[in-house]
Design an enzyme around this catalytic site. Structure first.
Site, PDB file in Angstrom:
ATOM      1  N   LYS A  78       0.824  -1.221   0.000  1.00  0.00           N
ATOM      2  CA  LYS A  78       0.000   0.000   0.000  1.00  0.00           C
ATOM      3  C   LYS A  78       0.855   1.267   0.000  1.00  0.00           C
ATOM      4  O   LYS A  78       2.021   1.255   0.348  1.00  0.00           O
ATOM      5  CB  LYS A  78      -0.969  -0.032   1.177  1.00  0.00           C
ATOM      6  CG  LYS A  78      -2.062  -1.068   0.941  1.00  0.00           C
ATOM      7  CD  LYS A  78      -3.425  -0.668   1.403  1.00  0.00           C
ATOM      8  CE  LYS A  78      -4.444  -1.636   0.801  1.00  0.00           C
ATOM      9  NZ  LYS A  78      -5.552  -1.921   1.678  1.00  0.00           N
ATOM     10  N   ARG A 121      -4.554 -10.148   3.718  1.00  0.00           N
ATOM     11  CA  ARG A 121      -4.778 -10.047   2.260  1.00  0.00           C
ATOM     12  C   ARG A 121      -3.473  -9.539   1.649  1.00  0.00           C
ATOM     13  O   ARG A 121      -3.085  -8.394   1.891  1.00  0.00           O
ATOM     14  CB  ARG A 121      -5.939  -9.090   1.991  1.00  0.00           C
ATOM     15  CG  ARG A 121      -6.318  -8.949   0.542  1.00  0.00           C
ATOM     16  CD  ARG A 121      -7.484  -7.977   0.373  1.00  0.00           C
ATOM     17  NE  ARG A 121      -7.909  -7.895  -1.004  1.00  0.00           N
ATOM     18  CZ  ARG A 121      -7.324  -7.138  -1.925  1.00  0.00           C
ATOM     19  NH1 ARG A 121      -6.288  -6.394  -1.603  1.00  0.00           N
ATOM     20  NH2 ARG A 121      -7.778  -7.123  -3.159  1.00  0.00           N
TER      21      ARG A 121
HETATM   22  C1  9MG Z   1     -10.080  -4.901  -2.432  1.00  0.00           C
HETATM   23  N1  9MG Z   1      -9.176  -4.434  -1.395  1.00  0.00           N
HETATM   24  C2  9MG Z   1      -8.075  -3.643  -1.561  1.00  0.00           C
HETATM   25  N2  9MG Z   1      -7.502  -3.413  -0.385  1.00  0.00           N
HETATM   26  C3  9MG Z   1      -8.250  -4.068   0.552  1.00  0.00           C
HETATM   27  C4  9MG Z   1      -8.184  -4.205   1.939  1.00  0.00           C
HETATM   28  O1  9MG Z   1      -7.242  -3.598   2.657  1.00  0.00           O
HETATM   29  N3  9MG Z   1      -9.098  -4.945   2.568  1.00  0.00           N
HETATM   30  C5  9MG Z   1     -10.101  -5.541   1.864  1.00  0.00           C
HETATM   31  N4  9MG Z   1     -11.011  -6.271   2.562  1.00  0.00           N
HETATM   32  N5  9MG Z   1     -10.221  -5.453   0.538  1.00  0.00           N
HETATM   33  C6  9MG Z   1      -9.310  -4.719  -0.098  1.00  0.00           C
END
Ligand code: 9MG
Length: 271
Positions: free
Chosen positions: A216, A250
């Site tokens: 990010k 994720r």
């Molecule tokens: C689709 N997406 C992109 N970043 C995300 C994040 O931090 N959490 C979740 N649940 N989906 C995300």
């Protein structure tokens, strides 16, 4: 450091985007083929589940039409399902896409809008699959323009509690609810860091926590690195999130994250 033993139950969710900008040369079948190859790679690398997305949620991104989102995601879900039984999450906010994706073999809904679009709560309840309810201030178009909070942890916690209550009222069962503070979704670097330190408070909501920090912009800004050089920063934050109580990470880099988590777990077992 609040927790050294990283849970054995921690799940690694691999990200598979089918948006044209994810695979730079972009032709339709080419993109499907590359997304499938990518999914195979993540499965081989040890992903516990995959998150399939057909609409970008990056800051400044615009929504896509239902038909286009279906065209991007359904063939991939079907292709993965034909060769693997790995659980698939559909990253969508549109009830039509939720329905079609679950019919094609997805078994989780990841909603960055926390099921706030028309009819989304009702459809999620009817589909009876796990749902991830994520916090976002604003919309992907404007969320990073000037995010403001009096108390980011309290506001995110109260929002997630309200969405849990709305989901329960619509008929989603509590064991199917997962929440996510939404790192980078309407948050400054400082908001993100405070939230990461405060994950134990969000665990008090009593449902599993999903966390997405991988690659990010916060990492880019702190380390002054472009997106393709954020692996080490992402691993540091993944380990922190796991130690702070995240249940699902994720991530883009499944093998590397898995190694980092296993090392910390081994350390926790001898201390
Ligand atoms: C689709 N997406 C992109 N970043 C995300 C994040 O931090 N959490 C979740 N649940 N989906 C995300």
């Amino acid at each position: 450091m609040s927790r050294l033993i990283v849970s054995q139950q921690l799940q690694i969710m691999g990200v598979v985007n089918t948006t044209p900008d994810s695979f730079s040369d972009g032709g339709r079948f080419d993109t499907l083929d590359k997304a499938l190859q990518h999914a195979r790679r993540l499965i081989a690398d040890g992903a516990d589940l995959l998150d399939i997305g057909g609409e970008s949620t990056r800051p400044g991104s615009l929504p896509v039409a239902v038909d286009e989102e279906l065209r991007r995601t359904l063939p991939l879900i079907e292709a993965i399902r034909a060769e693997s039984d790995i659980p698939l999450s559909i990253d969508t906010n549109k009830p039509e896409v939720m329905r079609a994706a679950v019919a094609a073999g997805a078994s989780m809904i990841n909603s960055v809008w926390a099921l706030r679009l028309d009819n989304a709560l009702e459809v999620a309840a009817e589909l009876a699959v796990p749902v991830c309810l994520m916090h976002m201030q604003g919309s992907p178009q404007d969320m990073q323009q000037n995010p403001e909070y009096q108390d980011v942890v309290a506001e995110v916690r109260d929002f997630l509690q309200a969405r849990i209550d709305a989901a329960l009222a619509a008929g989603v069962s509590r064991e199917n609810i997962v929440v996510d503070p939404g790192f980078g979704f309407g948050k400054t670097i400082e908001h993100n860091l405070v939230l990461l330190k405060s994950l134990p408070e969000l665990r008090e909501l009593g449902v599993p926590l999903l966390v997405g920090l991988s690659r990010k912009k916060m990492i880019g800004k702190i380390l002054d690195k472009p997106v393709d050089q954020r692996l080490y920063g992402s691993l540091a934050l993944a380990v922190m999130a796991a130690m702070q109580g995240a249940d699902i990470l994720r991530v883009h880099d499944v093998a590397e994250t898995g190694d980092a988590i296993r090392m910390v777990r081994a350390l926790g077992e001898v201390l």
